[in-house]
Design an enzyme around this catalytic site. Structure first.
Site, PDB file in Angstrom:
ATOM      1  N   CYS A 182      -4.959  80.951 110.697  1.00 17.87           N
ATOM      2  CA  CYS A 182      -4.511  79.705 110.053  1.00 17.87           C
ATOM      3  C   CYS A 182      -5.238  78.495 110.644  1.00 17.87           C
ATOM      4  CB  CYS A 182      -2.997  79.575 110.238  1.00 17.87           C
ATOM      5  SG  CYS A 182      -2.322  77.986 109.786  1.00 17.87           S
ATOM      6  N   CYS A 240      -3.043  75.568 111.699  1.00 15.23           N
ATOM      7  CA  CYS A 240      -2.349  75.887 112.955  1.00 15.23           C
ATOM      8  C   CYS A 240      -3.219  75.491 114.148  1.00 15.23           C
ATOM      9  CB  CYS A 240      -2.020  77.376 113.033  1.00 15.23           C
ATOM     10  SG  CYS A 240      -0.895  77.977 111.759  1.00 15.23           S
TER      11      CYS A 240
END
Length: 246
Positions: free
Chosen positions: A32, A35
């Site tokens: 991600c 993230c």
């Protein structure tokens, strides 16, 4: 405090710890990209707050049951825990200012800390910072009343007309010189809430003066509000109060 949390450690490291200080949980995954943007921002913001808040990082790929339990549908997902439950949350990468505001909202304000200290000077300062703090006003009024400064206490309590506790304390200050009621207030002060409340409620039924009846009602309601709706004494006393009034 920054650490990794797993399905095996989550209850102890997050839920239990959140009773001592806020724990922010960062649900992330290695693939991600947002993230990877958010995590260092979170880590820096938590570090800057010097142990007042903890950060737990949960890899959703390694802990799928946690992700399912908290209904994580998009990452990064951030959930803040306080007192064993979720207090606030957001999804997606956020700028540093937004993260800082999110964390600061979890921490006690300066006024919160002053009220917790409970001294007269601290309570007056708390009211300067947050004039609507009824808890600070009530605590200060109690200090003044115990010192015999009843009129000053009543003046402070008058600033919080929406507070049942403030109105109840003001009513008590107007009533407590009555010989008939001294035993009731003494019982309340001794922690014998049922006996004290029963005596005040009985006095309502025996009073022909509407103003006095209203002060008695306010004194009772103030105690009930402090006890909380689930307290067994409060539940029973509400029924008795309704009977006395109607």
């Amino acid at each position: 405090m920054i650490f990794d949390a797993t399905e095996a450690t989550f209850d102890q490291d997050v839920i239990e710890r959140s009773h001592q200080l806020p724990v922010v949980v960062d649900f992330w995954a290695a693939w991600c990209a947002p993230c990877r943007q958010l995590t260092p921002v979170l880590e820096q913001a938590v570090t800057e707050r010097g142990g007042k808040v903890a950060l737990a990082k949960v890899d959703t790929e390694a802990s799928p049951r946690l992700a399912a339990a908290f209904r994580i549908q998009g990452i990064p997902a951030v959930k803040a825990f306080k007192d064993g439950g979720i207090d606030s949350e957001f999804t997606g990468a956020q700028p540093p200012a937004a993260v800082a505001g999110f964390l600061d909202a979890l921490l006690p304000s300066e006024a919160d800390a002053l009220v917790a200290t409970g001294g007269e000077h601290e309570l007056r300062r708390a009211l300067e910072l947050e004039p609507n703090r009824a808890d600070a006003g009530v605590a200060l009024a109690r200090i003044l009343a115990e010192r015999g400064e009843r009129e000053d206490a009543l003046a402070i309590l008058a600033e919080f007309p929406g507070s049942f506790v403030a109105e109840g304390l003001a009513a008590r200050l107007r009533l407590e010189d009555e010989e008939e009621l001294r035993a009731a207030f003494a019982a309340l002060d001794a922690g014998e809430q049922q006996r004290g409340l029963d005596a005040l409620i009985a006095a309502i039924g025996g009073s022909p003066d509407p103003s006095r009846r209203e002060d008695l009602r306010r004194a009772v309601v103030g105690v009930l509000d402090e006890l909380g709706v689930e307290h067994p004494v409060a539940r029973e006393s509400r029924r008795k109060l309704a009977s006395a009034l109607y």
